[in-house]
Write a protein that holds these residues in place. Structure first.
Motif, mmCIF file in Angstrom:
data_model
loop_
_atom_site.group_PDB
_atom_site.id
_atom_site.type_symbol
_atom_site.label_atom_id
_atom_site.label_comp_id
_atom_site.label_asym_id
_atom_site.label_seq_id
_atom_site.Cartn_x
_atom_site.Cartn_y
_atom_site.Cartn_z
ATOM 1 N N ARG A 114 0.889 -1.288 0.049
ATOM 2 C CA ARG A 114 -0.104 0.137 0.030
ATOM 3 C C ARG A 114 0.856 1.187 -0.001
ATOM 4 O O ARG A 114 1.886 1.122 0.537
ATOM 5 N N ASP A 115 0.338 2.348 -0.410
ATOM 6 C CA ASP A 115 1.036 3.679 -0.434
ATOM 7 C C ASP A 115 1.346 3.949 0.834
ATOM 8 O O ASP A 115 2.450 4.617 1.119
ATOM 9 N N ARG A 116 0.359 3.970 1.808
ATOM 10 C CA ARG A 116 0.747 4.311 3.054
ATOM 11 C C ARG A 116 1.869 3.546 3.656
ATOM 12 O O ARG A 116 2.720 4.017 4.491
ATOM 13 N N THR A 117 2.009 2.357 3.535
ATOM 14 C CA THR A 117 2.947 1.475 3.972
ATOM 15 C C THR A 117 4.290 2.119 3.410
ATOM 16 O O THR A 117 5.372 2.026 4.167
ATOM 17 N N ALA A 118 4.344 2.137 2.128
ATOM 18 C CA ALA A 118 5.678 2.880 1.538
ATOM 19 C C ALA A 118 6.249 4.052 2.274
ATOM 20 O O ALA A 118 7.263 4.349 2.342
ATOM 21 N N ARG A 119 5.045 5.084 2.417
ATOM 22 C CA ARG A 119 5.429 6.244 2.995
ATOM 23 C C ARG A 119 6.035 6.053 4.163
ATOM 24 O O ARG A 119 6.968 6.793 4.785
ATOM 25 N N VAL A 120 5.380 5.124 5.070
ATOM 26 C CA VAL A 120 5.838 5.215 6.651
ATOM 27 C C VAL A 120 7.351 4.502 6.535
ATOM 28 O O VAL A 120 8.122 4.982 7.310
ATOM 29 N N ILE A 121 7.541 3.301 5.761
ATOM 30 C CA ILE A 121 8.859 2.533 5.664
ATOM 31 C C ILE A 121 9.985 3.590 5.335
ATOM 32 O O ILE A 121 10.870 3.629 5.918
ATOM 33 N N VAL A 122 9.515 4.216 4.103
ATOM 34 C CA VAL A 122 10.694 5.115 3.465
ATOM 35 C C VAL A 122 10.935 6.323 4.470
ATOM 36 O O VAL A 122 12.159 6.790 4.607
ATOM 37 N N ALA A 123 10.101 6.755 5.128
ATOM 38 C CA ALA A 123 10.327 8.099 5.972
ATOM 39 C C ALA A 123 10.870 7.332 7.161
ATOM 40 O O ALA A 123 11.987 8.244 7.485
ATOM 41 N N GLY A 124 10.583 6.216 7.444
ATOM 42 C CA GLY A 124 11.365 6.035 8.636
ATOM 43 C C GLY A 124 12.814 5.653 8.415
ATOM 44 O O GLY A 124 13.843 5.842 9.091
ATOM 45 N N HIS A 125 13.006 4.781 7.291
ATOM 46 C CA HIS A 125 14.110 4.464 6.626
ATOM 47 C C HIS A 125 15.311 5.837 6.566
ATOM 48 O O HIS A 125 16.336 5.799 7.232
ATOM 49 N N ALA A 126 14.601 6.672 6.056
ATOM 50 C CA ALA A 126 15.445 8.063 5.580
ATOM 51 C C ALA A 126 15.791 8.723 7.088
ATOM 52 O O ALA A 126 16.867 9.217 7.199
ATOM 53 N N PHE A 127 14.814 8.682 8.214
ATOM 54 C CA PHE A 127 15.105 9.268 9.387
ATOM 55 C C PHE A 127 16.200 8.531 10.057
ATOM 56 O O PHE A 127 17.308 9.209 10.427
ATOM 57 N N VAL A 128 16.155 7.221 10.102
ATOM 58 C CA VAL A 128 17.491 6.339 10.722
ATOM 59 C C VAL A 128 18.750 6.525 10.100
ATOM 60 O O VAL A 128 19.710 6.864 10.768
ATOM 61 N N GLN A 129 18.582 6.582 8.860
ATOM 62 C CA GLN A 129 20.107 6.968 7.957
ATOM 63 C C GLN A 129 20.413 8.287 8.334
ATOM 64 O O GLN A 129 21.720 8.270 8.427
ATOM 65 N N ASN A 130 19.575 9.271 8.553
ATOM 66 C CA ASN A 130 19.972 10.615 8.742
ATOM 67 C C ASN A 130 20.586 10.722 10.114
ATOM 68 O O ASN A 130 21.502 11.209 10.496
ATOM 69 N N LEU A 131 19.932 9.994 10.896
ATOM 70 C CA LEU A 131 20.172 9.903 12.463
ATOM 71 C C LEU A 131 21.597 9.427 12.654
ATOM 72 O O LEU A 131 22.622 9.902 13.315
ATOM 73 N N ARG A 132 21.880 8.442 11.805
ATOM 74 C CA ARG A 132 23.253 7.605 11.693
ATOM 75 C C ARG A 132 24.366 8.462 11.413
ATOM 76 O O ARG A 132 25.588 8.473 11.812
ATOM 77 N N ARG A 133 23.786 9.319 10.278
ATOM 78 C CA ARG A 133 24.981 10.204 9.859
ATOM 79 C C ARG A 133 25.121 11.412 10.621
ATOM 80 O O ARG A 133 26.019 12.272 10.155
ATOM 81 N N GLY A 134 24.616 11.487 11.645
ATOM 82 C CA GLY A 134 24.653 12.635 12.509
ATOM 83 C C GLY A 134 24.183 14.162 12.046
ATOM 84 O O GLY A 134 24.519 14.970 12.377
ATOM 85 N N PHE A 135 22.974 13.979 11.240
ATOM 86 C CA PHE A 135 22.328 15.229 10.720
ATOM 87 C C PHE A 135 21.496 15.662 11.948
ATOM 88 O O PHE A 135 21.098 16.870 11.831
ATOM 89 N N TYR A 136 21.225 15.029 12.824
ATOM 90 C CA TYR A 136 20.101 15.362 13.942
ATOM 91 C C TYR A 136 20.800 15.330 15.228
ATOM 92 O O TYR A 136 21.816 14.485 15.366
ATOM 93 N N GLU A 137 20.788 16.280 16.158
ATOM 94 C CA GLU A 137 21.243 16.198 17.448
ATOM 95 C C GLU A 137 20.153 15.793 18.499
ATOM 96 O O GLU A 137 19.174 16.322 18.280
ATOM 97 N N LEU A 138 20.267 14.503 19.204
ATOM 98 C CA LEU A 138 19.396 14.239 20.047
ATOM 99 C C LEU A 138 19.659 15.121 21.343
ATOM 100 O O LEU A 138 20.578 14.919 21.718
ATOM 101 N N GLY A 139 18.484 15.438 22.124
ATOM 102 C CA GLY A 139 18.527 16.128 23.419
ATOM 103 C C GLY A 139 18.785 15.353 24.601
ATOM 104 O O GLY A 139 18.030 15.690 25.471
ATOM 105 N N SER A 140 19.381 14.146 24.507
ATOM 106 C CA SER A 140 19.644 13.316 25.647
ATOM 107 C C SER A 140 20.055 13.799 26.777
ATOM 108 O O SER A 140 19.990 13.375 27.915
#
Length: 90
Positions: A53-79
Motif C-alpha cells: 500500500r502507498d501508506r506502508t511505503a510512505r511510513v517505511i521510506v520516511a522511517g528509513h530516511a530518518f534512521v539513515q540521517n540519524l546515523r550520519r549525524g544530521f540530527y542532534e538528540l537532546g538526551s
C-alpha cells in the motif's frame, strides 16, 4: 558538478545539452555509494515481500530516511539536556 550514470550511449549527448560543464563519470563502481545506501532499505523490504500500500511505503521510506540521517549525524538528540519531565517519571 559531477554526474554518475551507467554507460547508456544517450547520456553524454543529453548531459552535454543540459549540463555542459558537468563531469560525466561512468566508472564501473562509481555508483557504489548510492547502491549501498539503499541496501539496508532493500534488506528491510525483502521479508515483507515488497510494499502493498502507498501508506506502508510512505511510513517505511520516511522511517528509513530518518534512521539513515540519524546515523550520519544530521540530527542532534537532546538526551544530555536536563528536562523537567524527567523528574516526574521517577
Amino acid at each position: 558538478m559531477e554526474v554518475t550514470t551507467d554507460r547508456y550511449r544517450v547520456y553524454p549527448r543529453v548531459l552535454g545539452e543540459l549540463l555542459p560543464g558537468a563531469f560525466h563519470d561512468t566508472g564501473a563502481h562509481a555508483n557504489n555509494p548510492l547502491e549501498t545506501d539503499h541496501g539496508r532499505l532493500k534488506a528491510r523490504l525483502r521479508p515483507m515481500r515488497g510494499l502493498k500500500r502507498d501508506r506502508t511505503a510512505r511510513v517505511i521510506v520516511a522511517g528509513h530516511a530518518f534512521v539513515q540521517n540519524l546515523r550520519r549525524g544530521f540530527y542532534e538528540l537532546g538526551s544530555d539536556v536536563p528536562s523537567v519531565s524527567r523528574g516526574l517519571l521517577h
